[in-house]
Enzyme design. Structure first.
Site, mmCIF file in Angstrom:
data_model
loop_
_atom_site.group_PDB
_atom_site.id
_atom_site.type_symbol
_atom_site.label_atom_id
_atom_site.label_comp_id
_atom_site.label_asym_id
_atom_site.label_seq_id
_atom_site.Cartn_x
_atom_site.Cartn_y
_atom_site.Cartn_z
ATOM 1 N N ASN A 30 1.687 -11.050 7.057
ATOM 2 C CA ASN A 30 1.153 -9.842 7.702
ATOM 3 C C ASN A 30 -0.032 -9.363 6.873
ATOM 4 O OD1 ASN A 30 0.656 -7.366 8.841
ATOM 5 N ND2 ASN A 30 2.504 -6.384 8.018
ATOM 6 N N TRP A 31 -1.216 -9.622 7.402
ATOM 7 C CA TRP A 31 -2.419 -9.280 6.618
ATOM 8 C C TRP A 31 -2.730 -7.781 6.641
ATOM 9 C CZ3 TRP A 31 -6.671 -13.485 8.002
ATOM 10 C CH2 TRP A 31 -6.174 -14.754 7.682
ATOM 11 N N LYS A 32 -2.085 -7.047 7.528
ATOM 12 C CA LYS A 32 -2.352 -5.602 7.676
ATOM 13 C C LYS A 32 -3.857 -5.367 7.880
ATOM 14 C CE LYS A 32 1.542 -4.810 4.671
ATOM 15 N NZ LYS A 32 2.328 -3.821 3.957
ATOM 16 N N HIS A 67 6.763 -2.475 12.729
ATOM 17 C CA HIS A 67 6.576 -2.442 11.274
ATOM 18 C C HIS A 67 6.732 -0.995 10.792
ATOM 19 C CE1 HIS A 67 4.720 -2.723 7.334
ATOM 20 N NE2 HIS A 67 4.961 -4.011 7.397
ATOM 21 N N GLU A 72 5.121 0.723 8.782
ATOM 22 C CA GLU A 72 3.867 1.489 8.730
ATOM 23 C C GLU A 72 3.506 2.017 10.116
ATOM 24 O OE1 GLU A 72 1.591 -1.544 6.760
ATOM 25 O OE2 GLU A 72 2.815 -1.254 4.967
ATOM 26 N N GLU A 105 12.894 -5.239 6.378
ATOM 27 C CA GLU A 105 11.911 -4.809 5.387
ATOM 28 C C GLU A 105 12.283 -3.430 4.855
ATOM 29 O OE1 GLU A 105 7.996 -7.081 5.945
ATOM 30 O OE2 GLU A 105 7.875 -5.253 7.133
ATOM 31 N N GLY A 118 4.969 -3.266 -0.435
ATOM 32 C CA GLY A 118 3.720 -2.979 -1.149
ATOM 33 C C GLY A 118 3.938 -2.234 -2.457
ATOM 34 N N SER A 160 7.499 -7.002 -0.949
ATOM 35 C CA SER A 160 7.096 -7.541 -2.262
ATOM 36 C C SER A 160 7.665 -8.930 -2.536
ATOM 37 C CB SER A 160 7.458 -6.554 -3.382
ATOM 38 O OG SER A 160 6.778 -5.333 -3.170
ATOM 39 N N GLY A 172 3.456 -9.559 2.930
ATOM 40 C CA GLY A 172 2.264 -8.722 3.020
ATOM 41 C C GLY A 172 1.225 -9.163 1.998
ATOM 42 N N GLY A 173 1.192 -8.481 0.857
ATOM 43 C CA GLY A 173 0.169 -8.729 -0.161
ATOM 44 C C GLY A 173 -0.003 -10.193 -0.534
HETATM 45 C C1 PEP Z 1 4.948 -6.048 4.887
HETATM 46 O O1 PEP Z 1 4.305 -5.035 4.992
HETATM 47 O O2 PEP Z 1 5.338 -6.645 5.905
HETATM 48 C C2 PEP Z 1 5.247 -6.510 3.537
HETATM 49 C C3 PEP Z 1 6.327 -7.204 3.350
HETATM 50 O O3 PEP Z 1 4.377 -6.151 2.530
HETATM 51 P P1 PEP Z 1 4.424 -6.590 0.965
HETATM 52 O O4 PEP Z 1 4.817 -8.033 0.930
HETATM 53 O O5 PEP Z 1 3.041 -6.352 0.471
HETATM 54 O O6 PEP Z 1 5.461 -5.720 0.336
#
Ligand code: PEP
Length: 251
Positions: free
Chosen positions: A9-11, A96, A98, A168, A174, A214, A235-236
């Protein structure tokens, strides 16, 4: 046997040219990932077309990060499922945290979005997860169960063939703080029980449930070794092709 998946997920990250380079870099290394592990990337809307082209000939599938809750019409700024299909998406992420937290995504809206996505032939990655206060209050199992039920009670066992769940924990997204493998496994196993109750044991056994929060090369192996964790929503670490592929090699 349920499918293993690693989805990125590049957001709201990367410009279109950077995103296309990243998609190319992921596609170039995708053949290293075993056949039984699916790869998905979810770039921002503006990159989907270019990233789709960059993925051609590779096993990497294309996902949106969201879709509209209406099929078409006067909904300024929204992107419909047909638009996503037309640029080559096979998937959309929905629900998600967010989106739930910052954009008022309700379970009712999610039901409409999942319906539209499935009708259009898109697979859905449905996100659920508790926040820190809910975990501290010991409500994490109940919250994840109720988010799962609120949406999926409107769908059939057949629909579940196109739905993946991503657990999640909001406190791990994040933040650098990862759920321990045991914490994640507890919820995954619980979601599977919820699916058995809503549908049947076969659906519970066959539904892919991803962990997100994470997840990175250094912790993916331990997480993915849990019996009910079938991969990750990343994500990241999905913003670096090498890290993303490394995670996909962690089964
Ligand atoms: C996400 O937002 O789907 C996610 C898992 O982010 P991160 O890996 O950066 O915690």
């Amino acid at each position: 046997m349920r499918k293993k998946i690693v989805a990125g997920n590049w957001k709201m990250n990367t410009t279109r040219p950077d995103g296309i380079e990243l998609a190319k870099a992921v596609a170039a290394r995708a053949a290293e990932v075993p056949a039984g592990v699916g790869l998905i990337i979810a770039p921002p809307f503006t990159h989907l077309c270019g990233c789709g082209k960059a993925l051609e000939g590779s096993k990497v599938e294309l996902s949106a990060q969201n879709c509209a809750d209406h099929a078409k019409g006067a909904y300024t700024g929204e992107i419909s499922v047909d638009m996503l299909k037309a640029v080559g998406c096979q998937w959309t992420i929905l629900g998600h945290s967010e989106r739930r937290q910052y954009y008022g995504e309700t379970d009712e809206k999610l039901v409409e979005k999942v319906k539209l996505a499935l009708e259009a032939g898109l697979g859905v990655i449905l996100c659920v997860g508790e926040n820190l206060a809910e975990r501290k209050a010991g409500k994490h199992l109940a919250i994840c169960a109720s988010q799962t039920e609120a949406v999926l009670k409107n769908f059939t066992a057949e629909d579940m063939k196109k739905i993946v769940i991503a657990y999640e924990p909001v406190w791990a997204i994040g933040t650098g703080e990862t759920a321990t493998p045991a914490q994640a496994e507890e919820i995954h196993a619980h979601i599977r029980k919820v699916l058995a109750g809503l549908f049947n044991q076969a659906v519970a056994d066959d539904t892919t449930i991803l962990y997100g929060g994470s997840c990175k090369p250094s912790n993916a192996k331990e997480l993915f070794a849990q019996p009910d964790i079938d991969g990750g929503l990343i994500g990241g670490a999905a913003l670096k092709a090498d890290d993303f592929i490394q995670i996909a090699l962690s089964f």
